[in-house]
Write an enzyme that holds these catalytic residues in place. Structure first.
Site, mmCIF file in Angstrom:
data_model
loop_
_atom_site.group_PDB
_atom_site.id
_atom_site.type_symbol
_atom_site.label_atom_id
_atom_site.label_comp_id
_atom_site.label_asym_id
_atom_site.label_seq_id
_atom_site.Cartn_x
_atom_site.Cartn_y
_atom_site.Cartn_z
ATOM 1 N N ASP A 7 0.881 -1.157 0.000
ATOM 2 C CA ASP A 7 0.000 0.000 0.000
ATOM 3 C C ASP A 7 0.925 1.215 0.000
ATOM 4 O OD1 ASP A 7 -2.308 1.681 0.440
ATOM 5 O OD2 ASP A 7 -1.790 1.714 2.564
ATOM 6 N N ASP A 9 0.051 5.132 1.032
ATOM 7 C CA ASP A 9 -0.108 6.079 2.138
ATOM 8 C C ASP A 9 -0.163 5.344 3.478
ATOM 9 O OD1 ASP A 9 -0.228 8.055 0.179
ATOM 10 O OD2 ASP A 9 -2.422 8.018 0.097
#
Length: 177
Positions: A7, A9
């Site tokens: 992922d 952020d």
């Protein structure tokens, strides 16, 4: 192929409830760039799957998102590594797309791109949606305590979820395992 999916952020860069809207606001978490470069140098392909509903909300443009991802690539290259495929979901939560995590669309796109399956591939995230997307594809859910990770620890996690302090500790585990 040794594939790792991240992922963005809260895993690679600092997260913000106000969204990351510019290259200036895109600030790497300490150790994350080195971790990606080290993984790359150790033979890992590091791909990224990131929800970016700020595009649908009009907070930033695709050009700005591309500039953030170019910054990520440039920083990793400067340390001798490389970032693989970066896929993103530009849709809002109510659009019902197949790509927005916790749906598995982005992970399936990465698997198709590399002509591989995701069984046992680690997907590193900081939210329950990340872990659920991993679970939906047979990937190994991995939670880091950066970003929203500490809050996510308080929720029921998918069975077998691995937990690490941060991306740097994930990299150390994979490289020295």
């Amino acid at each position: 192929m040794k594939l790792l999916i991240l992922d963005r952020d809260g895993v690679i860069n600092q997260d913000s409830d106000a969204y990351i809207k510019s290259v200036e606001e895109w600030v790497p978490i300490p150790g994350s760039i080195t971790a990606i470069a080290d993984l790359s140098k150790a033979g890992w392909t590091v791909a990224v799957a990131t929800n970016q509903s700020g595009i649908a909300r009009g907070y930033y443009s695709l050009a700005t998102l591309d500039a953030m991802h170019q910054r990520l690539r440039d920083l990793v290259v400067a340390q001798g590594g490389e970032v693989g495929l970066i896929v993103y979901c530009p849709h809002g939560p109510a659009e019902g797309c197949a790509c927005r995590k916790p749906r598995p669309g982005m992970l399936e796109t990465i698997a198709a791109h590399y002509a591989t399956h995701l069984d046992g591939v680690w997907f590193v995230g900081d939210s329950l949606g990340d872990l659920q997307a991993a679970q939906a594809t047979g990937a190994q859910p991995v939670l880091v305590k950066t970003g929203k990770g500490i809050n996510t620890l308080g929720k029921p996690l998918p069975a077998g979820t691995l937990i690490f302090e941060d991306l740097a500790s994930v990299a150390q585990s994979l490289i020295h395992h």
